[in-house]
Design a protein around this motif. Structure first.
Motif, PDB file in Angstrom:
ATOM      1  N   GLU A  22       0.845  -1.183   0.000  1.00 19.97           N
ATOM      2  CA  GLU A  22       0.000   0.000   0.000  1.00 19.97           C
ATOM      3  C   GLU A  22       0.891   1.247   0.000  1.00 19.97           C
ATOM      4  OE1 GLU A  22      -3.462   0.623   0.337  1.00 19.97           O
ATOM      5  OE2 GLU A  22      -3.735  -1.445  -0.290  1.00 19.97           O
ATOM      6  N   PRO A  23       0.351   2.421  -0.340  1.00 20.66           N
ATOM      7  CA  PRO A  23       1.146   3.650  -0.250  1.00 20.66           C
ATOM      8  C   PRO A  23       1.691   3.906   1.158  1.00 20.66           C
ATOM      9  CG  PRO A  23      -0.843   4.049  -1.514  1.00 20.66           C
ATOM     10  CD  PRO A  23      -0.962   2.659  -0.941  1.00 20.66           C
ATOM     11  N   PHE A  24       0.945   3.444   2.172  1.00 21.96           N
ATOM     12  CA  PHE A  24       1.386   3.483   3.566  1.00 21.96           C
ATOM     13  C   PHE A  24       1.186   2.077   4.112  1.00 21.96           C
ATOM     14  CE2 PHE A  24      -0.562   7.552   2.493  1.00 21.96           C
ATOM     15  CZ  PHE A  24       0.473   8.435   2.786  1.00 21.96           C
ATOM     16  N   TRP A  99      -7.036   5.877   0.617  1.00 22.66           N
ATOM     17  CA  TRP A  99      -6.326   6.776   1.515  1.00 22.66           C
ATOM     18  C   TRP A  99      -6.976   8.168   1.471  1.00 22.66           C
ATOM     19  CZ3 TRP A  99      -3.477   4.570   5.070  1.00 22.66           C
ATOM     20  CH2 TRP A  99      -2.996   3.287   4.811  1.00 22.66           C
ATOM     21  N   ARG A 101      -8.868  11.775   2.233  1.00 20.91           N
ATOM     22  CA  ARG A 101      -8.753  12.943   3.100  1.00 20.91           C
ATOM     23  C   ARG A 101      -9.949  12.903   4.055  1.00 20.91           C
ATOM     24  NH1 ARG A 101      -6.249  17.491   3.751  1.00 20.91           N
ATOM     25  NH2 ARG A 101      -7.371  19.300   4.578  1.00 20.91           N
ATOM     26  N   ALA A 124      -4.900  14.961   5.606  1.00 28.04           N
ATOM     27  CA  ALA A 124      -4.581  14.172   4.414  1.00 28.04           C
ATOM     28  C   ALA A 124      -4.648  12.683   4.738  1.00 28.04           C
ATOM     29  CB  ALA A 124      -3.196  14.539   3.904  1.00 28.04           C
ATOM     30  N   GLY A 125      -4.852  11.875   3.713  1.00 27.44           N
ATOM     31  CA  GLY A 125      -4.835  10.431   3.896  1.00 27.44           C
ATOM     32  C   GLY A 125      -3.469   9.977   4.381  1.00 27.44           C
ATOM     33  N   GLY A 126      -3.461   8.920   5.180  1.00 24.61           N
ATOM     34  CA  GLY A 126      -2.212   8.392   5.712  1.00 24.61           C
ATOM     35  C   GLY A 126      -2.470   7.552   6.936  1.00 24.61           C
ATOM     36  N   PRO A 127      -1.415   7.061   7.551  1.00 19.42           N
ATOM     37  CA  PRO A 127      -1.585   6.122   8.662  1.00 19.42           C
ATOM     38  C   PRO A 127      -2.256   6.708   9.900  1.00 19.42           C
ATOM     39  CG  PRO A 127       0.743   6.628   8.308  1.00 19.42           C
ATOM     40  CD  PRO A 127      -0.020   7.266   7.190  1.00 19.42           C
ATOM     41  N   ASN A 129      -4.806   8.910   9.761  1.00 24.50           N
ATOM     42  CA  ASN A 129      -6.130   9.384   9.372  1.00 24.50           C
ATOM     43  C   ASN A 129      -7.192   8.409   9.870  1.00 24.50           C
ATOM     44  OD1 ASN A 129      -8.556   9.670   7.706  1.00 24.50           O
ATOM     45  ND2 ASN A 129      -7.361  11.104   6.482  1.00 24.50           N
ATOM     46  N   PRO A 133      -7.427   3.190   5.265  1.00 26.13           N
ATOM     47  CA  PRO A 133      -6.950   3.116   3.887  1.00 26.13           C
ATOM     48  C   PRO A 133      -8.012   3.237   2.799  1.00 26.13           C
ATOM     49  CG  PRO A 133      -7.016   0.936   4.830  1.00 26.13           C
ATOM     50  CD  PRO A 133      -7.363   1.890   5.937  1.00 26.13           C
ATOM     51  N   ASN A 171      -9.131  -2.396   8.937  1.00 28.69           N
ATOM     52  CA  ASN A 171      -8.527  -1.870   7.704  1.00 28.69           C
ATOM     53  C   ASN A 171      -8.421  -2.913   6.603  1.00 28.69           C
ATOM     54  OD1 ASN A 171      -8.354   0.745   8.652  1.00 28.69           O
ATOM     55  ND2 ASN A 171      -6.280   0.468   9.446  1.00 28.69           N
TER      56      ASN A 171
END
Length: 191
Positions: A22-24, A99, A101, A124-127, A129, A133, A171
């Motif tokens: 995943e991006p994160f 992910w 916002r 912002a999207g991320g761990p 938030n 995901p 998640n």
């Protein structure tokens, strides 16, 4: 002699392992801390809804993705901490986001200013938030209800009344559900 240790065997152990692609990173979940009925599983389903429909029962704390042949994929969920916070009725998934916002609602800021005031402008999207995901946005009559099906930073609250009204999934479960449903999916929330 019978052991009190829960066997964490396939398929559930792999369902809830860490996701690194995943991006994160999505942390793994120790599912022994979540009652087994809330683990993702395929179950018999006797409702009359068409395959592809999502049915959320806020009393049972289950989300069902209806399949053909009297079956459904069942996910455990967390629901609104107060009865008045829960969405009821029929909606459509009009938007999907990876992910996403997140911005707290005006009511969230008003009722819990110490918690939500510092992030009133959004995140912002991320761990860190709270939507996790993925998010599936519920619309009714073409208008955003401001209710979502989304992930959580608190997987061990699945099966409880804890949210500000949205439907929370582990998640890994929201990632799985997101991959199975298109925009336009019908969602029925009962309780």
């Amino acid at each position: 002699m019978q052991s009190n240790v829960i066997q964490v065997d396939q398929p559930w152990a792999s369902y809830y392992s860490m996701l690194k692609d995943e991006p994160f990173p999505v942390n793994g979940v120790d599912i022994r801390k979540i009652p087994q009925q809330f683990w993702r599983q395929e179950v018999d389903y006797e409702g009359g809804e068409q395959p592809g429909t999502i049915v959320v029962n806020t009393t049972e704390r289950f989300l069902y993705l209806v399949e053909a042949g009297g079956r459904a994929m069942r996910y455990g969920v967390g629901v609104g901490r107060e009865e008045g916070l829960n969405f009821r009725g029929t909606a459509t998934i009009a938007r999907k986001a990876e992910w996403p916002r997140w911005t707290p609602t005006a009511n969230m800021i008003k009722t819990q200013p110490e918690r939500y005031g510092p992030v009133a402008a959004g995140m912002a999207g991320g761990p860190g938030n709270p939507l996790g995901p993925r998010a599936l946005y519920l619309y009714r009559n073409g208008k955003d209800t401001h209710f979502r099906l989304h992930g959580t930073l608190e997987p061990y609250t699945i099966g409880q009344s804890v949210s500000s009204g949205c439907i929370r999934l582990i998640n890994q479960d929201i990632i799985d559900l997101y991959s199975r449903v298109p925009v336009g999916t019908k969602v029925i929330v009962t309780g």
